[in-house]
Scaffold this motif. Structure first.
Motif, short mmCIF file in Angstrom:
data_model
loop_
_atom_site.label_atom_id
_atom_site.label_comp_id
_atom_site.label_asym_id
_atom_site.label_seq_id
_atom_site.Cartn_x
_atom_site.Cartn_y
_atom_site.Cartn_z
N THR A 68 0.80 -1.23 0.00
CA THR A 68 0.00 0.00 0.00
C THR A 68 0.83 1.28 0.00
OG1 THR A 68 -0.09 0.09 2.42
CG2 THR A 68 -1.78 -1.23 1.30
N ARG A 69 2.16 1.18 0.17
CA ARG A 69 3.04 2.35 0.31
C ARG A 69 2.70 3.17 1.56
NH1 ARG A 69 3.14 -0.26 -4.67
NH2 ARG A 69 4.60 0.71 -6.14
N ASP A 70 2.04 2.55 2.53
CA ASP A 70 1.66 3.25 3.75
C ASP A 70 1.84 2.29 4.92
OD1 ASP A 70 0.84 5.25 5.39
OD2 ASP A 70 -1.31 5.06 4.94
N ILE A 71 1.91 2.84 6.14
CA ILE A 71 2.13 1.99 7.30
C ILE A 71 1.53 2.66 8.53
CG2 ILE A 71 4.39 2.99 7.88
CD1 ILE A 71 5.25 0.11 8.66
N ASP A 72 0.96 1.85 9.42
CA ASP A 72 0.41 2.32 10.69
C ASP A 72 1.40 1.97 11.79
OD1 ASP A 72 -1.04 3.06 12.87
OD2 ASP A 72 -2.63 1.55 12.63
N LEU A 73 1.95 2.99 12.48
CA LEU A 73 3.00 2.78 13.48
C LEU A 73 2.47 2.80 14.91
CD1 LEU A 73 5.90 4.93 11.97
CD2 LEU A 73 5.58 2.45 11.87
N ASN A 74 1.16 2.73 15.08
CA ASN A 74 0.62 2.69 16.44
C ASN A 74 1.03 1.38 17.12
OD1 ASN A 74 -0.72 5.16 16.30
ND2 ASN A 74 -2.49 4.23 15.27
N ASN A 75 1.55 1.52 18.35
CA ASN A 75 1.98 0.37 19.17
C ASN A 75 3.04 -0.47 18.47
OD1 ASN A 75 0.05 1.03 21.19
ND2 ASN A 75 -1.54 -0.01 20.00
N VAL A 76 3.93 0.18 17.74
CA VAL A 76 5.00 -0.51 17.03
C VAL A 76 6.33 -0.07 17.60
CG1 VAL A 76 6.14 -0.81 14.80
CG2 VAL A 76 3.65 -0.75 14.92
N ASN A 77 7.23 -1.02 17.82
CA ASN A 77 8.60 -0.72 18.23
C ASN A 77 9.35 -0.25 16.98
OD1 ASN A 77 11.39 -0.84 18.89
ND2 ASN A 77 10.96 -2.29 20.54
#
Length: 675
Positions: A68-77
């Motif tokens: 998707t060329r996008d990323i969700d960084l919530n709760n990610v190390n």
């Protein structure tokens, strides 16, 4: 079917993924382009899927980005995800994560960062290994002349701006590229950096320029390198600036002591206000002690060598008791004390057998011994007994079981109109006992009386601290701490209801005993305020944990602004600002010194108040969470590094080569600024 539409089945750490050949290869020059082109051999599972032994959860995030060329960084190390991106070579995502990671770090530090003092490059590499400096120091500054001027007086209006760019050595890479390190001239492109040091020379340079010791007194800081000491002063208008530098020493500096004597008003010969500060600096190398006085009332700064003294044995501790310089050594039966008295200008030494620990209170120097005796020296009585060279070492108390005393702390209650100071002494023994003795001023002739004994430690006591509100003890089992809340009546320690247990925790520090005198965990702080521990877990780390001494609660985490390892630290009240600030002073392997203002953070952490609710509050010993409205006396979560933080720190530490903590024979209990 073309490669563009081909389905690729993957087995990532036991989890199966299916995606298209195009999704995996639209980013050029990655792990996947090499894998699917055959440049990397493939391993397949029983179903024929390509097996890759990596974290499936993190890979799922990377695969979604490729889709998707996008990323969700919530709760990610972010750091762990960035590591995986680097492994797979996903450069577009790795660059974004690097920016996200760097948003939390700055060369200007966080809100607690107070200032940066750059490395002092006045001394070159030692010549032929004897510690003599090269041609960067003038002849006048490299000899112990009686009177000369201080070299390299620099000035900065803003210590956290200008000083951070002068003489800085941010990284080992820059050091390797340029033997002279980084300087203002290098920033302008005018430094001759064509000479590349050989590896042994690089090691010698880094060892020489590493900050060995850092001390503070009032609004002064002394930063000690291997062969010289630089003194800084803090003023409200100018911030920190270099005022003096010691002569270059042939021997490696092992101990320093700093004393700033604040003078009164008046005018000097130039008609200027003489409200400056006279500074005294003591340096010890082996058995030798050198003492200088710096006159800061006029320009240029005048440096006077008061004398070179010999203790006869290696100096283990150097300190000022008032204006008197004291050198102590606890080398078994050859224990000695040496004192230079400012009024008589006389140096005295005397045997003080079996010396193990010390503390100061006013003009008194208390000495604990391996025979169980507590002795004291009253510095005010020195002028009366100069002729017979008697230091007037007097026995104050004898342990009832004659246990060797390994730690001592003195607390003088405030004077009242009815009586003087009530003297309270806490001490620890080699067998793990902690005792409190008290002496009323009206019963001085009868000696102190045993007040209370605690036998909760199973290892030798390394330090104790008795303050207005708490009794704190530390033993040698990985710095295990016990604390008690002290009850007082009219300022004096009381048995009603008596001392009550507060907390038990560890301040783990995996460092060799030789480094402990300059990296002592504490407790730090005046006895009428909240004290704290400074935890440095592994030897080579840029991270320190600041914790309350009363309950182990973490106040804050300090990380150096240039990622250089912390080589030494101390805590002191600096009085040059508009109001006193409690500063954490760190010396670094890069040669820089960094300062952190802990005042507000400690006040906030020590303030009584309700603990967080069940959703975020720590758990009690039975597994239940704190209830709303419970106060600071409730059990608290340990404030040291979390298991995740500890594992990350230990990953760079060779545990097999790290010696276990041991009892240091002569250990300061409150390694604060000189009294």
């Amino acid at each position: 079917m073309s490669n563009y539409q081909e389905i690729v089945n993957l087995n990532i750490g036991g989890t199966r993924f299916a995606t298209s050949w195009h999704t995996l290869t639209w980013v050029p020059d990655t792990f996947f382009t090499a894998l699917l082109s055959g440049r990397i051999p493939t391993v397949r599972d029983e179903t024929g899927a390509i097996f890759i032994d990596r974290d499936p959860n993190l890979f799922g995030l990377i695969l979604n980005f490729l889709r998707t060329r996008d990323i969700d960084l919530n709760n990610v190390n972010i750091r762990a995800l960035r590591h995986e991106c680097d492994y797979f070579g996903i450069t577009p995502l790795s660059r974004r994560l690097a920016l996200c990671d760097e948003m939390n770090h700055s060369s200007c530090g966080d809100v607690l960062f107070y200032g940066y003092l750059p490395p002092q490059l006045n001394a070159q590499l030692p010549n032929n290994g004897n510690g003599r400096n090269g041609n960067s120091c003038s002849r006048k500054n490299s000899t112990a002349s009686n009177t000369d001027t201080s070299a390299n007086r620099t000035h900065s209006r803003n210590s956290s701006l200008d000083l951070r760019t002068v003489g800085r050595i941010p990284s080992q890479d820059q050091l390797s590229r340029c033997g002279r390190g980084h300087s203002r001239a290098a920033s302008l492109g005018n430094t001759d950096c064509h000479k590349v040091l050989r590896p042994p020379e690089i090691n010698a340079w880094t060892d020489t320029m590493k900050v060995q010791i850092i001390k503070a007194h009032h609004n002064w800081i002394a930063v000690a390198y291997s062969h010289f000491v630089t003194g800084y002063r803090l003023t409200d208008s100018c911030g920190w600036y270099v005022v003096f530098q010691s002569p270059v020493q042939d021997s490696v500096i092992e101990r320093i002591a700093l004393n700033a004597k604040t003078s009164g008003g008046g005018a000097n010969s130039s008609g200027n206000n003489s409200s400056g500060t006279d500074v005294m600096l003591g340096i010890a190398s082996g058995p030798l002690v050198r003492l200088w006085a710096f006159s800061t009332h006029s320009e240029p700064i005048r440096r006077t060598l008061i004398g070179t003294f010999n203790l006869g044995v290696r100096v283990e501790h150097l300190l000022f008791v008032g204006p008197q310089l004291v050198a102590l050594s606890g080398a078994g039966t050859r224990s000695k004390a040496g004192v230079w008295h400012t009024s008589t200008q006389h140096w005295q030494t005397q045997d003080v057998a079996h010396l193990t620990t010390y503390d100061t209170a006013g003009s008194f120097l208390l000495l604990g011994t391996a025979t169980g005796a507590i002795n004291y020296i009253d510095m005010q009585k020195f002028p009366l007994r100069m002729k017979d060279n008697d230091l007037l070492v007097t026995q104050l108390y004898k342990d009832p079981n004659q246990e060797p005393i390994t730690a001592i702390s003195v607390y003088l209650t405030p004077k009242t109109n009815l009586c003087g100071n009530w003297i309270e002494i806490a001490y620890g023994t080699r067998f793990g006992s902690v005792r409190v003795i008290v002496q009323h001023p009206e019963t001085v002739g009868h000696g102190p009386q045993l007040f209370q004994t605690f036998t909760v430690h199973q290892s030798p006591i390394t330090k104790v601290s008795l303050s207005e509100n708490y009794l704190i003890s530390v033993c040698s089992e990985y710095n295990h701490v016990r604390s008690w809340r002290v009850t007082r009546f009219r300022g004096m320690i009381s048995t009603q209801p008596g001392t009550t247990p507060k907390a038990a925790f560890k301040v783990l520090a995996l460092e060799a005993p030789t480094a402990q005198p300059h990296n002592d965990c504490g407790p730090y702080g005046e006895q009428d305020e909240e004290q704290m521990f400074i935890q440095k877990v592994v030897p080579d780390t840029d991270t320190l944990y600041v914790r309350l001494a009363s309950n182990g609660k973490r106040v804050c985490t300090i990380r150096s602004v240039d990622s250089s390892a912390v080589s030494c630290f101390t805590v002191a009240e600096c009085e040059g600002a508009l109001r006193p600030r409690r500063l954490l002073l760190c010396g670094h392997r890069s040669g820089a010194a960094q300062m952190w203002d802990l005042t507000a953070a400690i006040d906030k952490a020590a303030k009584p108040g309700p603990t967080p609710g069940p959703t975020s509050g720590p758990s009690t010993s039975n597994g239940s969470s704190h209830k709303e409205g419970e106060f600071e006396d409730s059990p608290v979560q340990d404030g040291g590094p979390t298991p995740d933080e500890l594992v990350r720190l230990l990953s760079a530490c060779d545990l097999d080569a790290t010696p276990a903590p041991v009892v240091v024979p002569l250990s300061p209990n409150r390694p604060m600024q000189a009294p």
